[in-house]
Design an enzyme around this catalytic site. Structure first.
Site, PDB file in Angstrom:
ATOM      1  N   PHE A   1       3.691   2.598   6.445  1.00 15.16           N
ATOM      2  CA  PHE A   1       3.852   3.971   5.575  1.00 15.16           C
ATOM      3  C   PHE A   1       3.330   4.975   5.938  1.00 15.16           C
ATOM      4  O   PHE A   1       3.922   6.141   6.251  1.00 15.16           O
ATOM      5  CB  PHE A   1       3.433   3.493   4.171  1.00 15.16           C
ATOM      6  CG  PHE A   1       3.534   4.835   3.125  1.00 15.16           C
ATOM      7  CD1 PHE A   1       4.494   5.162   2.504  1.00 15.16           C
ATOM      8  CD2 PHE A   1       2.579   5.609   3.031  1.00 15.16           C
ATOM      9  CE1 PHE A   1       4.766   6.143   1.573  1.00 15.16           C
ATOM     10  CE2 PHE A   1       2.460   6.901   2.194  1.00 15.16           C
ATOM     11  CZ  PHE A   1       3.615   7.016   1.513  1.00 15.16           C
ATOM     12  N   ASP A   2       1.830   5.032   6.410  1.00 12.73           N
ATOM     13  CA  ASP A   2       1.348   6.368   6.729  1.00 12.73           C
ATOM     14  C   ASP A   2       1.628   6.674   8.036  1.00 12.73           C
ATOM     15  O   ASP A   2       1.677   8.094   8.441  1.00 12.73           O
ATOM     16  CB  ASP A   2      -0.086   6.383   6.433  1.00 12.73           C
ATOM     17  CG  ASP A   2      -0.679   5.159   6.824  1.00 12.73           C
ATOM     18  OD1 ASP A   2      -0.225   4.244   6.993  1.00 12.73           O
ATOM     19  OD2 ASP A   2      -2.114   5.211   6.846  1.00 12.73           O
ATOM     20  N   THR A   3       1.896   5.713   8.970  1.00 13.57           N
ATOM     21  CA  THR A   3       2.253   6.168  10.610  1.00 13.57           C
ATOM     22  C   THR A   3       4.012   6.802  10.413  1.00 13.57           C
ATOM     23  O   THR A   3       4.084   7.844  11.082  1.00 13.57           O
ATOM     24  CB  THR A   3       2.427   4.980  11.290  1.00 13.57           C
ATOM     25  OG1 THR A   3       1.121   4.387  11.381  1.00 13.57           O
ATOM     26  CG2 THR A   3       3.069   4.934  12.580  1.00 13.57           C
TER      27      THR A   3
ATOM     28  N   ARG B   1       0.772  -1.190  -0.019  1.00 13.60           N
ATOM     29  CA  ARG B   1      -0.069   0.072   0.094  1.00 13.60           C
ATOM     30  C   ARG B   1       0.892   1.293   0.141  1.00 13.60           C
ATOM     31  O   ARG B   1       0.561   2.184  -0.699  1.00 13.60           O
ATOM     32  CB  ARG B   1      -1.025   0.021   1.276  1.00 13.60           C
ATOM     33  CG  ARG B   1      -1.710   1.343   1.195  1.00 13.60           C
ATOM     34  CD  ARG B   1      -2.397   1.453   2.499  1.00 13.60           C
ATOM     35  NE  ARG B   1      -1.670   1.500   3.697  1.00 13.60           N
ATOM     36  CZ  ARG B   1      -2.041   1.719   4.876  1.00 13.60           C
ATOM     37  NH1 ARG B   1      -3.192   2.060   5.094  1.00 13.60           N
ATOM     38  NH2 ARG B   1      -1.104   2.097   5.981  1.00 13.60           N
TER      39      ARG B   1
END
Length: 410
Positions: free
Chosen positions: A200-202, A90
């Protein structure tokens, strides 16, 4: 719209139409839900968004009919694009699309659209206005309306608790699949993000917070998808590994994060009160009185075991740091951490002027009276500090906190 198949080893083609929002949906083997999700999102965006938009389906190595469905949707709707990467992840898909997108704001949402779309305008508004660099949906706000099982609730809260305790973050919900980022912020942060999967987004949020970017949080309505393909155990393990890695890497990236902070922090300028120089003098004098009282107590305390010159220097240094901070905030109206270090260094320069004046006064006093009483010393130093205070105000107003012209933020 013409679909744009992309091999992971090739550069992504850039859509020619420039839009305000790029609504990105990363997918892997989502043939069952993809078409309905895109149609629902397209209907909502067409009817409710006042900004131009594009929906981008980012297929990361699906092995079912996901890619064929994505390309069909791109042919059907002018506002839909489809991208294909040959490698899973992702984070990899988001990085690929965000890196090449020409939209002012890139949005990420899960294909199940668990987050209520009514939160979308509130998510992108602070980014389009320039107020914030990143916006996230949060399921943990008091006003969020969330429907999910106790197991997922416990895991989510535990994960965010661990983030706060290990990495010292302040945002409330790292994992909600509903986020947005300005194009300039993405360009600055993506080179530092190492994870290509669920962490990734963390990682992106931690780096953004450490670099001083504003993260806007939006309470959301969220309904758990019981058929989600996310493997909770393996994802949790990878997230914990990501936290451990970031604890080691943040120090290494400190220089890069500081440069980003300098680029993205809002310009800090002195904003004198409406009363002008008179109001500044009143506040400066009040702070000066407090500083003088503190100076006298510190000087007398240290005089019992140090020479007068050492006690004077130490008392001035301690009170100068507090004096600069208080005048920065209250007298000259400067807020925020940007330039605080420079202001303190310049404040120490001002301190040296005050020290020179008071040291000269002590030197002259001791020439005429080699053994003056502490009360006489304090009296002489109070007069000298009065002269130093005048010099300090002139230097602070005309040098340390002088209003500087700022460049417009693009």
């Amino acid at each position: 719209m013409t679909t744009q198949p992309v091999n992971a080893s090739l550069a992504l083609d850039t859509p020619t139409a420039v839009v305000d929002l790029d609504l990105v949906i990363p997918v892997y083997n989502e043939q069952k839900d993809l078409a309905a999700a895109v149609r629902r999102l397209h209907d909502y965006a067409t009817s409710n968004l006042a900004h131009s938009f594009r929906i981008t389906v980012a297929d990361n190595a699906s092995t079912d009919d996901t890619w064929q469905i994505a390309t069909a949707l791109a042919e059907e709707f002018a506002e839909v694009s489809a991208y294909h990467l040959d490698a899973k992840g992702r984070g990899r898909a988001l990085r690929a699309v965000w890196s090449q997108s020409n939209a002012a704001v890139q949005v990420y949402m899960d294909v199940d659209l668990s987050t209520g779309l009514n939160a979308l305008p509130a998510l992108v508004a602070p980014l389009l206005s320039g107020h914030s660099q990143i916006a996230i949906g949060t399921r943990l706000a008091g006003t969020s309306n969330v429907v999910r099982g106790p197991k997922r609730e416990l895991i989510s809260r535990s994960y965010n608790f661990i983030l706060r305790r290990t990495l010292g973050v302040h945002f409330s919900d790292a994992q909600c699949g509903f986020k947005a980022i300005r194009r300039d912020a993405a360009a600055a942060l993506l080179p530092l993000v190492k994870d290509t999967a669920w962490f990734f987004d963390t990682e992106l949020l931690v780096l953004a917070e450490r670099s001083g970017m504003r993260i806007h949080e939006v309470p959301v309505d969220w309904i758990d998808d019981p058929e989600s393909t996310v493997h909770i155990r393996s994802t949790a393990i990878e997230d914990l590994k990501g936290i451990a890695r970031m604890q080691r890497s943040l120090r290494r990236d400190a220089g890069a994060l500081q440069r980003i902070r300098e680029d993205f922090s809002p310009p800090i300028t002195a904003q004198p009160p409406s009363s002008g120089i008179v109001g500044q003098l009143v506040k400066f004098a009040g702070i000066g009185v407090l500083s003088t009282i503190a100076y006298a107590f510190i000087f007398l305390a240290m005089k019992s075991f140090e020479s007068s010159q050492v006690a004077n220097f130490s008392a001035l240094l301690i009170t100068a740091i507090g004096n600069t901070a208080l005048n920065r905030r209250f007298t000259f109206g400067v807020r925020g951490r940007v330039s605080a270090g420079r202001h303190q260094l310049q404040g120490l320069g001002v301190f040296m002027v005050g020290w020179a004046i008071t040291s000269a006064a002590l030197f002259l006093l001791h020439r005429f009276d080699p053994a003056p009483s502490p009360i006489v010393e304090v009296g002489i130093l109070t007069v000298a500090n009065g002269l130093a205070t005048v010099a300090r105000f002139v230097l602070m107003r005309g040098w340390v906190f002088k209003k500087r012209p700022t460049l417009p933020v693009g």
